[in-house]
Design a protein around this motif. Sequence first.
Motif, short mmCIF file in Angstrom:
data_model
loop_
_atom_site.label_atom_id
_atom_site.label_comp_id
_atom_site.label_asym_id
_atom_site.label_seq_id
_atom_site.Cartn_x
_atom_site.Cartn_y
_atom_site.Cartn_z
N ILE A 181 -46.71 -46.84 -94.07
CA ILE A 181 -48.09 -46.37 -93.98
C ILE A 181 -48.62 -45.96 -95.36
O ILE A 181 -49.76 -46.25 -95.72
N SER A 182 -47.77 -45.33 -96.16
CA SER A 182 -48.19 -44.98 -97.52
C SER A 182 -48.50 -46.23 -98.32
O SER A 182 -49.44 -46.27 -99.11
N LYS A 185 -51.96 -47.68 -98.01
CA LYS A 185 -52.97 -46.99 -98.81
C LYS A 185 -52.77 -47.25 -100.31
O LYS A 185 -53.74 -47.44 -101.04
N TYR A 223 -59.27 -48.27 -93.78
CA TYR A 223 -57.88 -47.83 -94.04
C TYR A 223 -57.41 -46.90 -92.94
O TYR A 223 -56.29 -46.98 -92.44
N TRP A 224 -58.29 -45.98 -92.58
CA TRP A 224 -57.94 -44.98 -91.58
C TRP A 224 -57.58 -45.65 -90.24
O TRP A 224 -56.58 -45.34 -89.62
N CYS A 227 -54.20 -47.34 -90.50
CA CYS A 227 -53.09 -46.38 -90.48
C CYS A 227 -52.97 -45.72 -89.12
O CYS A 227 -51.86 -45.39 -88.68
N SER A 231 -49.61 -45.65 -86.98
CA SER A 231 -48.90 -44.44 -86.56
C SER A 231 -48.72 -44.42 -85.04
O SER A 231 -47.74 -43.86 -84.55
#
Lengths: 246, 244
Positions: A181-182, A185, A223-224, A227, A231
């Motif tokens: 996930i990192s 971004k 992006y949100w 992610c 998650s």
Amino acid sequence: MVPTKKSLRNGLVKMYLNSIFPDPERADRLIEIAKTSLQPLLEGAVMNTIPLTIISFIIGIILAVLTALARISQVKIFQVIARVYVSAIRGTPLLVQLFIIFYGLPNLGVTLDPFISAVIGFSLSVGAYASEIIRAAIISIPKGQWEAGYSIGMTYTQALKRIILPQATRVSIPPLSNTFISLVKDTSLASLVLVTEMFRRAQEIASTNYEFLLVYSEAAFVYWVLCFFLSLLQGFMEKRLDRYMS
Amino acid sequence: MISIKGLYKQFGQLEVLKGIDLVVEKGKVVVVIGPSGSGKTTMLRCLNVLETPTKGAISIEGQNLDFSNGVPKKQITSFRRLTGMVFQSYNLFPHKTALQNVMEGPIIVKGESKEAARKKARALLEKVGLGDKVDYYPAQLSGGQQQRVGIARALAMEPEVMLFDEPTSALDPELVGEVLKVMKDLAQEGMTMIVVTHEMRFAREAADEVIFMDGGVIVERNKPEEIFTNPREERTKKFLNMIQ
Ligand SMILES: Nc1ncnc2c1ncn2[C@@H]1O[C@H](COP(=O)(O)OP(=O)(O)O)[C@@H](O)[C@H]1O
Ligand SMILES: [Mg+2]
């Protein structure tokens, strides 16, 4: 005219924008820009951000496993190489690493395509960080598991492959999902080595219409969403693993 | 036949085994007793070569390992296949079912076919009374069941000798019996066994010989009824009084 659901929603959005921007034409313009920029942003995500993330992650994990194995091996030179690699990557900014690869290497006559440079940079980065996760996972498997493998006649490699790594994989999946996930971004940094991923698209769009707040926020939102789904997936996988392990 | 000659083991400064000599004839069952820290586990682990002895020699059915000179890894791995180890804490593979735990060695180490290994594993699990639990994961089994899988896993390698390190001491009292029964059956079938245990009933009923260890040496060895009713050494007497 009977308001449809859609026209009602647009009306509400317009009312909201009007309350911030009293000029009604500006509100119209913003809605128009938001709509037209969504497609190139998604294109950047699908064509570059997502492939960059997935390819770098896969190569990175392979590097990470090799590095973790080198760290726990009995061979001193492997240990040293692995330590230096991890320390160098973790001790320097990712952006600087990308600049060295893309803008620096041409001085040695090595000119790389932006996407390739970014893949190399991100893979090396994932390799270093994930190797620590994998190493910790391997070490967390009780010594008795190695011994049980040895006691039925396994060699080091057999015990590692059949007994230790499968269990270590399970332990590492939650922290590795965080790494993934990192990475999604972090790929925005590739915009600075000219990869036309989502954030570079946003920069390009904003530089023509000057609506920085809107366009960058829109990119942030994509992006949100990405992610957020990752998650969810992570939570789902962890639940399945829990069921299996306990 | 198993023979241990002049076995020493040192951990740093700490000398744990101080010259063990022991011969166990084929088909015999030897029970090892002794206070905590006397080196019982270490002796078994040396036989399984999970620890490398400092010096001494071990021989099992004609295969020799002399530790006075260095021993190559390959030789250790092949020697290890002569012994089956049952651990105090079972050490089953948690990511594999009971059946897969038992099949693993034959497939990976011996190179047997999957079908042959599965057939053998089923038969072994049947034998230890777990025919209906083959597809259970260790976490779904009781301690006694897990330990019986552990025994089946070791047996699947067809070892010359079975080593048991306090196989029932981690178990709730009501589960001890089922494991001991499997071990007694094995003894009756003529398996050579070295068993570290303080289950005196097992020693009386199944052992050909009891060995008392203290301070890294064998203090006394005798038939079970002899050593329990009539210990020769003062240290043995003291220890037996303490545990009874
Ligand atoms: N790997 C090790 N490193 C250092 N000391 C050890 C190790 N294994 C065992 N010992 C020591 O060796 C002694 C004998 O241990 P052990 O063979 O486990 O005895 P027992 O099984 O009879 O209780 C103990 O003092 C123990 O602390
Ligand atoms: Mg012990």
